[in-house]
Design a protein around this motif. Structure first.
Motif, PDB file in Angstrom:
ATOM      1  N   GLY A 104       0.806  -1.211   0.000  1.00 18.12           N
ATOM      2  CA  GLY A 104       0.000   0.000   0.000  1.00 18.12           C
ATOM      3  C   GLY A 104       0.840   1.262   0.000  1.00 18.12           C
ATOM      4  O   GLY A 104       1.833   1.380  -0.730  1.00 18.12           O
ATOM      5  N   SER A 105       0.458   2.200   0.842  1.00 20.68           N
ATOM      6  CA  SER A 105       1.129   3.499   0.863  1.00 20.68           C
ATOM      7  C   SER A 105       2.566   3.412   1.349  1.00 20.68           C
ATOM      8  O   SER A 105       3.343   4.359   1.178  1.00 20.68           O
ATOM      9  N   ALA A 106       2.953   2.287   1.942  1.00 18.57           N
ATOM     10  CA  ALA A 106       4.347   2.114   2.379  1.00 18.57           C
ATOM     11  C   ALA A 106       5.284   1.840   1.213  1.00 18.57           C
ATOM     12  O   ALA A 106       6.504   1.943   1.362  1.00 18.57           O
ATOM     13  N   GLN A 107       4.730   1.511   0.021  1.00 20.81           N
ATOM     14  CA  GLN A 107       5.590   1.104  -1.083  1.00 20.81           C
ATOM     15  C   GLN A 107       6.582   2.191  -1.479  1.00 20.81           C
ATOM     16  O   GLN A 107       7.782   1.916  -1.635  1.00 20.81           O
ATOM     17  N   LEU A 108       6.115   3.406  -1.644  1.00 27.68           N
ATOM     18  CA  LEU A 108       6.992   4.466  -2.132  1.00 27.68           C
ATOM     19  C   LEU A 108       8.094   4.817  -1.127  1.00 27.68           C
ATOM     20  O   LEU A 108       9.278   4.818  -1.497  1.00 27.68           O
ATOM     21  N   PRO A 109       7.781   5.106   0.149  1.00 25.27           N
ATOM     22  CA  PRO A 109       8.887   5.419   1.071  1.00 25.27           C
ATOM     23  C   PRO A 109       9.816   4.255   1.336  1.00 25.27           C
ATOM     24  O   PRO A 109      11.033   4.430   1.451  1.00 25.27           O
ATOM     25  N   ALA A 110       9.272   3.034   1.416  1.00 24.83           N
ATOM     26  CA  ALA A 110      10.119   1.880   1.734  1.00 24.83           C
ATOM     27  C   ALA A 110      11.086   1.569   0.599  1.00 24.83           C
ATOM     28  O   ALA A 110      12.268   1.273   0.841  1.00 24.83           O
ATOM     29  N   THR A 111      10.613   1.619  -0.635  1.00 27.81           N
ATOM     30  CA  THR A 111      11.507   1.315  -1.744  1.00 27.81           C
ATOM     31  C   THR A 111      12.547   2.410  -1.941  1.00 27.81           C
ATOM     32  O   THR A 111      13.698   2.118  -2.284  1.00 27.81           O
ATOM     33  N   THR A 112      12.162   3.654  -1.701  1.00 26.99           N
ATOM     34  CA  THR A 112      13.143   4.739  -1.799  1.00 26.99           C
ATOM     35  C   THR A 112      14.214   4.583  -0.731  1.00 26.99           C
ATOM     36  O   THR A 112      15.414   4.733  -1.000  1.00 26.99           O
ATOM     37  N   GLN A 113      13.792   4.263   0.491  1.00 24.55           N
ATOM     38  CA  GLN A 113      14.764   4.049   1.571  1.00 24.55           C
ATOM     39  C   GLN A 113      15.663   2.857   1.264  1.00 24.55           C
ATOM     40  O   GLN A 113      16.873   2.882   1.547  1.00 24.55           O
ATOM     41  N   ALA A 114      15.088   1.811   0.663  1.00 29.34           N
ATOM     42  CA  ALA A 114      15.881   0.631   0.324  1.00 29.34           C
ATOM     43  C   ALA A 114      17.017   0.981  -0.627  1.00 29.34           C
ATOM     44  O   ALA A 114      18.143   0.494  -0.472  1.00 29.34           O
ATOM     45  N   MET A 115      16.734   1.817  -1.625  1.00 35.86           N
ATOM     46  CA  MET A 115      17.791   2.235  -2.551  1.00 35.86           C
ATOM     47  C   MET A 115      18.931   2.908  -1.793  1.00 35.86           C
ATOM     48  O   MET A 115      20.112   2.613  -2.025  1.00 35.86           O
ATOM     49  N   LEU A 116      18.581   3.804  -0.870  1.00 34.46           N
ATOM     50  CA  LEU A 116      19.597   4.559  -0.138  1.00 34.46           C
ATOM     51  C   LEU A 116      20.425   3.663   0.780  1.00 34.46           C
ATOM     52  O   LEU A 116      21.563   3.992   1.111  1.00 34.46           O
ATOM     53  N   LEU A 117      19.841   2.515   1.178  1.00 37.44           N
ATOM     54  CA  LEU A 117      20.545   1.588   2.058  1.00 37.44           C
ATOM     55  C   LEU A 117      21.262   0.478   1.293  1.00 37.44           C
ATOM     56  O   LEU A 117      21.783  -0.450   1.901  1.00 37.44           O
ATOM     57  N   GLY A 118      21.273   0.586  -0.038  1.00 35.54           N
ATOM     58  CA  GLY A 118      22.043  -0.371  -0.828  1.00 35.54           C
ATOM     59  C   GLY A 118      21.267  -1.567  -1.336  1.00 35.54           C
ATOM     60  O   GLY A 118      21.881  -2.547  -1.783  1.00 35.54           O
TER      61      GLY A 118
END
Length: 293
Positions: A225-239
């Motif tokens: 749901g709405s967690a998709q956008l922030p979680a995937t963006t954070q994942a990129m920043l964490l490698g």
């Protein structure tokens, strides 16, 4: 900076066309949606199969039909689910009022010639559509499932919903030699409202799960749901790498239904703005240690 792999999960085993008419459920629809997502930058397709009535299945013939249609269109990495879904062939009604996810049906997801298969090696309760569905995967079933993958030359995508899923059976099976590095672990966050035993998305929870990874792992993040956008963006920043698609999220923005290719295109734009290069399917195979033609 290493290349970013974007996975599209076009269908899943739970969402219905009544929720989003853009949801592809039949082989030709799934293949076309995957192809459009591939053109937007997806290098992996995480697939679920549906029966002609749109109910969930792991039927190998249906999976083979989907896989063949996709392969005729592009060289995206094909990953078939052994999780199944919350309807159709996957459900066994029990005398205690619960439903059980059919393990024998789940095994069929390994039998359609995919390069990868999703390994859900945990026991939990899926609350969906007024039903409580127990998904029973004790240690002996975990070994049956991963052995089936290895026998068929399939690389496991280790799917986890909480830190203990990493620390218990995933780590145990990796240590027993059932996979070769790099170990590809997909973390699903934000499923806690429907899955007893899942975790919500937060930066701290994601960081804790990354810290729990076995050595020589690479990780992907999916979020509901709405967690998709922030979680995937954070994942990129964490490698990490990322998964998007209608399996996890029906909306592009509040009140605006999405298509799979829209979600992939937005992820590609964000990644590019952050300085990442997007992996092609061939580059994804190299990163995952898959055989290349």
């Amino acid at each position: 900076m290493s290349r970013l792999m974007i996975t599209v999960a076009p269908t899943g085993g739970m969402a219905q066309k009544s929720q989003n008419p853009n949801l592809p459920t039949q082989p030709e629809e799934i293949a076309e949606s995957v192809f459009l997502s591939y053109k937007e930058g997806a290098s992996i397709a995480a697939l679920h199969a549906r029966r002609p009535d749109d109910q969930a299945t792991c039927n190998a013939e249906i999976y083979s039909n989907i896989n063949r249609r996709i392969r005729e269109k592009c060289d995206i990495v094909i990953n078939n689910s052994t999780g199944g879904g919350s309807s159709g062939d996957m459900l066994i009604e029990r005398p205690d009022g619960l439903f059980e996810s059919s393990f024998e049906e789940r095994l069929k997801g390994c039998d359609a010639g995919a390069e990868m298969a999703t390994f859900d090696g945990m026991t939990f309760c899926d609350v969906h559509g007024g039903r409580e569905i127990v998904v029973i995967t004790p240690p002996n079933r975990c070994e049956q499932l991963v052995k089936r993958m290895i026998e068929r030359g399939i690389k496991p995508e280790w799917e986890v919903f909480a830190p203990n899923h990493i620390l218990q059976d995933v780590t145990r099976l990796i240590q027993k030699g059932y996979d070769k590095p790099p170990y590809y672990i997909n973390m699903v966050l934000g499923a806690d409202r429907g899955f007893q035993g899942a975790m919500p998305y937060s930066h701290d929870i994601l960081a804790a799960m990354i810290a729990a990874l076995p050595p020589q792992s690479i990780f992907c993040v999916s979020a509901i749901g709405s967690a998709q956008l922030p979680a995937t963006t954070q994942a990129m920043l964490l490698g990490g790498h990322v998964r998007v698609g209608l399996e996890d999220n029906n909306y592009y923005a509040k009140g605006e239904l999405a298509t799979n290719e829209q979600l992939v295109a937005r992820t590609r734009r964000i990644a590019t703005e952050l300085g990442f290069e997007i992996a092609s399917p061939g580059e994804a195979r190299e990163l995952l240690g898959l055989k290349t033609n």
